[in-house]
Each structure stands twice: as structure tokens, then as C-alpha cells.
Scaffold this motif. Structure first.
Motif, PDB file in Angstrom:
ATOM      1  N   TYR A  72       6.358   3.134   9.808  1.00 10.48           N
ATOM      2  CA  TYR A  72       5.678   2.037  10.313  1.00 10.48           C
ATOM      3  C   TYR A  72       4.542   1.348   9.702  1.00 10.48           C
ATOM      4  CZ  TYR A  72       7.343   4.248  14.790  1.00 10.48           C
ATOM      5  OH  TYR A  72       8.211   4.882  15.649  1.00 10.48           O
ATOM      6  N   ARG A  73       4.288   0.156  10.020  1.00 12.15           N
ATOM      7  CA  ARG A  73       3.239  -0.677   9.122  1.00 12.15           C
ATOM      8  C   ARG A  73       1.857  -0.687  10.588  1.00 12.15           C
ATOM      9  NH1 ARG A  73       7.334  -3.431   6.714  1.00 12.15           N
ATOM     10  NH2 ARG A  73       7.242  -2.847   4.291  1.00 12.15           N
ATOM     11  N   LEU A  74       0.709  -0.405  10.123  1.00  9.75           N
ATOM     12  CA  LEU A  74      -0.368  -0.802  10.939  1.00  9.75           C
ATOM     13  C   LEU A  74      -1.093  -2.119  10.171  1.00  9.75           C
ATOM     14  CD1 LEU A  74      -1.794   2.890  11.652  1.00  9.75           C
ATOM     15  CD2 LEU A  74      -0.633   1.032  13.196  1.00  9.75           C
ATOM     16  N   ALA A  75      -1.488  -3.030  11.000  1.00 12.35           N
ATOM     17  CA  ALA A  75      -2.023  -4.073  10.142  1.00 12.35           C
ATOM     18  C   ALA A  75      -3.376  -4.606  11.180  1.00 12.35           C
ATOM     19  CB  ALA A  75      -1.080  -5.384  10.156  1.00 12.35           C
ATOM     20  N   SER A  76      -4.404  -4.948  10.477  1.00 15.99           N
ATOM     21  CA  SER A  76      -5.385  -5.680  11.076  1.00 15.99           C
ATOM     22  C   SER A  76      -6.500  -6.151  10.298  1.00 15.99           C
ATOM     23  CB  SER A  76      -6.074  -4.469  12.226  1.00 15.99           C
ATOM     24  OG  SER A  76      -7.187  -5.095  12.795  1.00 15.99           O
ATOM     25  N   ASN A  77      -7.177  -7.360  10.238  1.00 15.71           N
ATOM     26  CA  ASN A  77      -8.075  -7.781   9.336  1.00 15.71           C
ATOM     27  C   ASN A  77      -8.052  -7.717   7.903  1.00 15.71           C
ATOM     28  OD1 ASN A  77      -9.835  -8.468  11.604  1.00 15.71           O
ATOM     29  ND2 ASN A  77     -10.858  -6.526  11.428  1.00 15.71           N
ATOM     30  N   ASN A  78      -6.869  -8.039   7.529  1.00 20.86           N
ATOM     31  CA  ASN A  78      -6.372  -8.061   6.237  1.00 20.86           C
ATOM     32  C   ASN A  78      -6.209  -6.537   5.803  1.00 20.86           C
ATOM     33  OD1 ASN A  78      -6.239 -10.748   5.953  1.00 20.86           O
ATOM     34  ND2 ASN A  78      -8.378 -10.730   5.569  1.00 20.86           N
ATOM     35  N   ALA A  79      -6.051  -5.710   6.669  1.00 19.34           N
ATOM     36  CA  ALA A  79      -5.913  -4.174   6.309  1.00 19.34           C
ATOM     37  C   ALA A  79      -4.558  -3.912   6.719  1.00 19.34           C
ATOM     38  CB  ALA A  79      -6.865  -3.250   7.053  1.00 19.34           C
ATOM     39  N   VAL A  80      -3.856  -3.192   5.827  1.00 18.53           N
ATOM     40  CA  VAL A  80      -2.495  -2.750   6.035  1.00 18.53           C
ATOM     41  C   VAL A  80      -2.207  -1.257   5.551  1.00 18.53           C
ATOM     42  CG1 VAL A  80       0.044  -3.351   5.461  1.00 18.53           C
ATOM     43  CG2 VAL A  80      -1.528  -4.986   5.766  1.00 18.53           C
ATOM     44  N   GLN A  81      -1.426  -0.727   6.463  1.00 15.74           N
ATOM     45  CA  GLN A  81      -1.359   0.902   5.978  1.00 15.74           C
ATOM     46  C   GLN A  81       0.152   1.032   6.589  1.00 15.74           C
ATOM     47  OE1 GLN A  81      -2.972   3.015   3.891  1.00 15.74           O
ATOM     48  NE2 GLN A  81      -1.004   3.687   4.112  1.00 15.74           N
ATOM     49  N   ILE A  82       0.895   1.641   5.415  1.00 16.49           N
ATOM     50  CA  ILE A  82       2.125   2.019   5.793  1.00 16.49           C
ATOM     51  C   ILE A  82       2.196   3.577   5.929  1.00 16.49           C
ATOM     52  CG2 ILE A  82       4.562   2.475   4.848  1.00 16.49           C
ATOM     53  CD1 ILE A  82       4.066   0.189   2.708  1.00 16.49           C
ATOM     54  N   CYS A  83       2.697   4.014   7.350  1.00  7.45           N
ATOM     55  CA  CYS A  83       2.535   5.288   7.784  1.00  7.45           C
ATOM     56  C   CYS A  83       3.810   5.783   8.105  1.00  7.45           C
ATOM     57  CB  CYS A  83       1.847   5.301   9.087  1.00  7.45           C
ATOM     58  SG  CYS A  83       0.170   4.836   8.974  1.00  7.45           S
ATOM     59  N   ARG A  84       4.081   6.997   7.485  1.00 13.44           N
ATOM     60  CA  ARG A  84       5.289   7.863   7.916  1.00 13.44           C
ATOM     61  C   ARG A  84       4.779   8.688   8.917  1.00 13.44           C
ATOM     62  NH1 ARG A  84       6.136   8.084   1.898  1.00 13.44           N
ATOM     63  NH2 ARG A  84       4.673   9.747   2.149  1.00 13.44           N
ATOM     64  N   VAL A  85       5.285   8.477  10.230  1.00 13.01           N
ATOM     65  CA  VAL A  85       4.768   9.323  11.454  1.00 13.01           C
ATOM     66  C   VAL A  85       5.616  10.409  11.811  1.00 13.01           C
ATOM     67  CG1 VAL A  85       4.224   8.774  13.850  1.00 13.01           C
ATOM     68  CG2 VAL A  85       3.583   7.245  12.098  1.00 13.01           C
ATOM     69  N   TRP A  86       4.992  11.589  11.912  1.00  9.09           N
ATOM     70  CA  TRP A  86       5.923  12.757  12.127  1.00  9.09           C
ATOM     71  C   TRP A  86       5.541  13.444  13.566  1.00  9.09           C
ATOM     72  CZ3 TRP A  86       9.000  14.578   7.953  1.00  9.09           C
ATOM     73  CH2 TRP A  86       8.537  14.023   7.007  1.00  9.09           C
ATOM     74  N   ALA A  87       6.485  14.060  14.143  1.00 12.47           N
ATOM     75  CA  ALA A  87       6.448  14.654  15.164  1.00 12.47           C
ATOM     76  C   ALA A  87       5.494  16.249  14.945  1.00 12.47           C
ATOM     77  CB  ALA A  87       7.797  15.315  15.670  1.00 12.47           C
ATOM     78  N   PRO A 108       0.799  -1.426  -0.019  1.00  8.60           N
ATOM     79  CA  PRO A 108      -0.075   0.080   0.132  1.00  8.60           C
ATOM     80  C   PRO A 108       0.807   1.079   0.159  1.00  8.60           C
ATOM     81  CG  PRO A 108      -0.384  -1.371   2.178  1.00  8.60           C
ATOM     82  CD  PRO A 108       0.683  -1.951   1.220  1.00  8.60           C
ATOM     83  N   GLN A 109       0.311   2.386  -0.498  1.00 13.43           N
ATOM     84  CA  GLN A 109       1.102   3.587  -0.623  1.00 13.43           C
ATOM     85  C   GLN A 109       1.128   4.183   0.632  1.00 13.43           C
ATOM     86  OE1 GLN A 109      -0.489   6.376  -3.258  1.00 13.43           O
ATOM     87  NE2 GLN A 109       0.848   7.935  -2.671  1.00 13.43           N
ATOM     88  N   ALA A 110       2.282   4.601   0.993  1.00  9.39           N
ATOM     89  CA  ALA A 110       2.389   5.194   2.331  1.00  9.39           C
ATOM     90  C   ALA A 110       1.880   6.511   2.733  1.00  9.39           C
ATOM     91  CB  ALA A 110       3.866   5.403   2.766  1.00  9.39           C
ATOM     92  N   ILE A 111       1.109   6.724   3.940  1.00 10.43           N
ATOM     93  CA  ILE A 111       0.411   8.031   4.215  1.00 10.43           C
ATOM     94  C   ILE A 111       1.447   8.703   5.255  1.00 10.43           C
ATOM     95  CG2 ILE A 111      -1.799   7.263   3.572  1.00 10.43           C
ATOM     96  CD1 ILE A 111      -2.343   7.059   6.431  1.00 10.43           C
ATOM     97  N   ASP A 112       1.180  10.126   5.233  1.00 10.65           N
ATOM     98  CA  ASP A 112       1.801  10.930   6.373  1.00 10.65           C
ATOM     99  C   ASP A 112       0.855  11.125   7.482  1.00 10.65           C
ATOM    100  OD1 ASP A 112       4.465  11.333   5.299  1.00 10.65           O
ATOM    101  OD2 ASP A 112       3.394  12.452   3.686  1.00 10.65           O
ATOM    102  N   ILE A 113       1.239  10.893   8.733  1.00 10.22           N
ATOM    103  CA  ILE A 113       0.476  11.222   9.867  1.00 10.22           C
ATOM    104  C   ILE A 113       1.359  12.050  10.974  1.00 10.22           C
ATOM    105  CG2 ILE A 113      -0.714  10.058  11.914  1.00 10.22           C
ATOM    106  CD1 ILE A 113      -1.920   9.115   9.269  1.00 10.22           C
ATOM    107  N   THR A 114       0.344  12.769  11.583  1.00  6.77           N
ATOM    108  CA  THR A 114       1.305  13.846  12.435  1.00  6.77           C
ATOM    109  C   THR A 114       0.652  13.165  14.028  1.00  6.77           C
ATOM    110  OG1 THR A 114       0.918  15.750  10.883  1.00  6.77           O
ATOM    111  CG2 THR A 114       1.344  16.017  13.481  1.00  6.77           C
ATOM    112  N   LEU A 115       1.636  13.118  14.772  1.00  6.17           N
ATOM    113  CA  LEU A 115       1.560  12.562  16.123  1.00  6.17           C
ATOM    114  C   LEU A 115       0.836  13.800  16.728  1.00  6.17           C
ATOM    115  CD1 LEU A 115       4.732  10.837  16.847  1.00  6.17           C
ATOM    116  CD2 LEU A 115       2.378   9.649  16.705  1.00  6.17           C
ATOM    117  N   ASN A 116       0.135  13.712  18.038  1.00  4.09           N
ATOM    118  CA  ASN A 116      -0.208  14.650  18.649  1.00  4.09           C
ATOM    119  C   ASN A 116       0.901  15.098  19.723  1.00  4.09           C
ATOM    120  OD1 ASN A 116      -0.313  13.290  21.052  1.00  4.09           O
ATOM    121  ND2 ASN A 116      -2.632  13.123  21.399  1.00  4.09           N
ATOM    122  N   ARG A 117       0.648  16.060  20.440  1.00  2.00           N
ATOM    123  CA  ARG A 117       1.969  16.715  21.393  1.00  2.00           C
ATOM    124  C   ARG A 117       2.500  15.450  22.235  1.00  2.00           C
ATOM    125  NH1 ARG A 117      -0.647  21.611  23.852  1.00  2.00           N
ATOM    126  NH2 ARG A 117      -2.595  20.880  22.850  1.00  2.00           N
TER     127      ARG A 117
END
Length: 133
Positions: A95-110, A35-44
Motif C-alpha cells: 500500500y501507499r500511505l499519503a498525507s501532507n506531501n508525505a508518502v510511504q510505501i508499506c508492505r503490510v504483513w499478517a 520512497p523506499q518500502a518499509i515492512d509493517i506488521t498488522l496487529n491481530r
């Protein structure tokens, strides 16, 4: 990290093995394509939030979601009644998140470092039609 629900996690682990062997195929992705990676922002507080839904957009309640980095399961969380999940104490990285045949590659940002298009939470869409190819 010691997981105490091995029988319940077999499907998730099988999904993860498929990802690492680069042989995951879905109705929307050909064999061997991740899967294509997505960018996610962490909270504080370093919290990663997300939601897991079925292909119709309906929440998947009380299901396990694993966080994986470098072929290692780092965290196991469970979605709530509305499909939302929270992974505490995160650090920026891929990171990769996985569950129930769902997978998402995430680039996690501060906070304050993410690209403008970064999302505030992850969305996992379960696809029951995953096959190995």
C-alpha cells in the motif's frame, strides 16, 4: 468509497497523482524516485497504526491520511492530537500511505509472517518542499 471532503483532499490527491505518474521529487529524493518500502506488521485485529510528523519530528495533529492500493483510495483516516492514526480492517499487501506531501510505501504483513526487521507502525514524515519534476 465516497469521500465527502474533496476540497480538503486536493493536496493529498495531488501527491498521489505525482506518485502514480512517478514524478514526485523531494529534498531527499530525485525526480521520479519513489520512497523506499518499509515492512509493517498488522496487529491481530488487522489494524495498521502509524504516526505523521513534520521534518523536525513534531506531531501533525488532525490531518487526513489516505491509504492507496492499485491507484485507488481505499481508506481515509484522520490523525489524533498526537499525530497517531489507525487504519482498521487491513489485509496483508503493498500500500501507499499519503498525507501532507508525505508518502510511504508499506508492505503490510499478517502477524507472525513479517520479516524480523518489520516495524509495528508506519511513520510518515511530511515534507513541505515537495515539487513535481
Amino acid at each position: 468509497m465516497m469521500l465527502n471532503r474533496p476540497a480538503h483532499l486536493l493536496g493529498i490527491i495531488a501527491t498521489v497523482v505525482g506518485i502514480f505518474s512517478n514524478s514526485l521529487a523531494t529534498a531527499t529524493q530525485p525526480p521520479g524516485v519513489l520512497p523506499q518500502a518499509i515492512d509493517i506488521t498488522l496487529n491481530r485485529n488487522g489494524l495498521l497504526t502509524g504516526r505523521i510528523v513534520d521534518p523536525r519530528g513534531q506531531a501533525i495533529a488532525h490531518t487526513d491520511v489516505v491509504l492507496i492500493a492499485n491507484e485507488e483510495i481505499l481508506s481515509l483516516v484522520t490523525s489524533d492530537a498526537t499525530g497517531n492514526f489507525r487504519v482498521p480492517n487491513m489485509r496483508p499487501g503493498t500500500y501507499r500511505l499519503a498525507s501532507n506531501n508525505a508518502v510511504q510505501i508499506c508492505r503490510v504483513w499478517a502477524p507472525g509472517t513479517a520479516p524480523p526487521a518489520a516495524k509495528q507502525s508506519a511513520l510518515l514524515v511530511a515534507n513541505k518542499e515537495v515539487t513535481a519534476g
